[in-house]
Design an enzyme around this catalytic site. Sequence first.
Site, PDB file in Angstrom:
ATOM      1  N   ARG A 194     -41.254   5.049  -3.045  1.00  0.00           N
ATOM      2  CA  ARG A 194     -40.551   3.908  -3.624  1.00  0.00           C
ATOM      3  C   ARG A 194     -40.194   2.891  -2.545  1.00  0.00           C
ATOM      4  NH1 ARG A 194     -39.991   5.197  -8.823  1.00  0.00           N
ATOM      5  NH2 ARG A 194     -39.935   7.425  -9.242  1.00  0.00           N
ATOM      6  N   ASP A 195     -40.417   1.613  -2.891  1.00  0.00           N
ATOM      7  CA  ASP A 195     -40.079   0.521  -1.975  1.00  0.00           C
ATOM      8  C   ASP A 195     -38.563   0.492  -1.769  1.00  0.00           C
ATOM      9  OD1 ASP A 195     -41.665  -2.419  -1.189  1.00  0.00           O
ATOM     10  OD2 ASP A 195     -39.468  -2.330  -1.094  1.00  0.00           O
ATOM     11  N   ILE A 196     -38.137   0.319  -0.529  1.00  0.00           N
ATOM     12  CA  ILE A 196     -36.712   0.319  -0.205  1.00  0.00           C
ATOM     13  C   ILE A 196     -36.015  -0.917  -0.778  1.00  0.00           C
ATOM     14  CG2 ILE A 196     -36.782  -0.963   1.985  1.00  0.00           C
ATOM     15  CD1 ILE A 196     -35.080   1.352   3.178  1.00  0.00           C
ATOM     16  N   HIS A 217     -50.900  -1.598   2.452  1.00  0.00           N
ATOM     17  CA  HIS A 217     -50.185  -0.944   1.361  1.00  0.00           C
ATOM     18  C   HIS A 217     -50.399  -1.716   0.077  1.00  0.00           C
ATOM     19  CE1 HIS A 217     -47.529  -3.684   3.580  1.00  0.00           C
ATOM     20  NE2 HIS A 217     -46.974  -3.993   2.413  1.00  0.00           N
TER      21      HIS A 217
HETATM   22  P1  DGP Z   1     -45.125  -6.503   2.476  1.00  0.00           P
HETATM   23  O1  DGP Z   1     -44.345  -7.773   2.429  1.00  0.00           O
HETATM   24  O2  DGP Z   1     -46.311  -6.522   1.507  1.00  0.00           O
HETATM   25  O3  DGP Z   1     -45.528  -6.101   3.890  1.00  0.00           O
HETATM   26  O4  DGP Z   1     -44.151  -5.399   1.899  1.00  0.00           O
HETATM   27  C1  DGP Z   1     -43.490  -4.466   2.692  1.00  0.00           C
HETATM   28  C2  DGP Z   1     -42.578  -3.701   1.804  1.00  0.00           C
HETATM   29  O5  DGP Z   1     -42.187  -2.534   2.488  1.00  0.00           O
HETATM   30  C3  DGP Z   1     -41.291  -4.423   1.408  1.00  0.00           C
HETATM   31  O6  DGP Z   1     -41.282  -4.614   0.001  1.00  0.00           O
HETATM   32  C4  DGP Z   1     -40.165  -3.499   1.837  1.00  0.00           C
HETATM   33  C5  DGP Z   1     -40.877  -2.197   2.127  1.00  0.00           C
HETATM   34  N1  DGP Z   1     -40.311  -1.437   3.228  1.00  0.00           N
HETATM   35  C6  DGP Z   1     -40.138  -1.878   4.491  1.00  0.00           C
HETATM   36  N2  DGP Z   1     -39.615  -0.915   5.260  1.00  0.00           N
HETATM   37  C7  DGP Z   1     -39.456   0.177   4.445  1.00  0.00           C
HETATM   38  C8  DGP Z   1     -38.975   1.489   4.664  1.00  0.00           C
HETATM   39  O7  DGP Z   1     -38.558   1.886   5.758  1.00  0.00           O
HETATM   40  N3  DGP Z   1     -38.960   2.321   3.588  1.00  0.00           N
HETATM   41  C9  DGP Z   1     -39.414   1.931   2.360  1.00  0.00           C
HETATM   42  N4  DGP Z   1     -39.352   2.838   1.381  1.00  0.00           N
HETATM   43  N5  DGP Z   1     -39.887   0.696   2.125  1.00  0.00           N
HETATM   44  C10 DGP Z   1     -39.905  -0.163   3.156  1.00  0.00           C
END
Ligand code: DGP
Length: 116
Positions: free
Chosen positions: A30-32, A101
Amino acid sequence: MAVDTIFSKIVRGEIPADIVYQDDLVTAFRDINAQAPTHILVVPNHVVPGADDVTERDEAVLGRLFRVATAVARAEGIGQSGYRLIVNCGADGGQEVPHLHMHVLGGRPLGRMLPG
Ligand code: DGP
């Protein structure tokens, strides 16, 4: 030295994340910073910095990535209502993490693809 990213650390279990699926090629978590009721990231287990770095050797992992993204969407109950798959690339594409991703977004109407 191999390239390492925050997502590599999640793949290896070195930092916490809500992992919903993992196999030998990809990991989904899941996205944070969720932008929708369902917001899951699917990443290759090995680092491909971005879409522009994809090579022939990544074909299998990208096929798996797509299949897992859609399976995750179905498992989240949004297979029928619909969802959006996004791969941001580079600065203008809004890519923040240099580890390829796919965003799986859904659970509400997402509107137009781009604002404006
Ligand atoms: P992008 O902008 O496409 O590179 O999206 C990166 C996404 O990654 C953003 O929606 C937040 C997510 N994200 C960044 N760091 C972390 C993390 O440490 N854990 C999780 N679960 N998501 C993260």
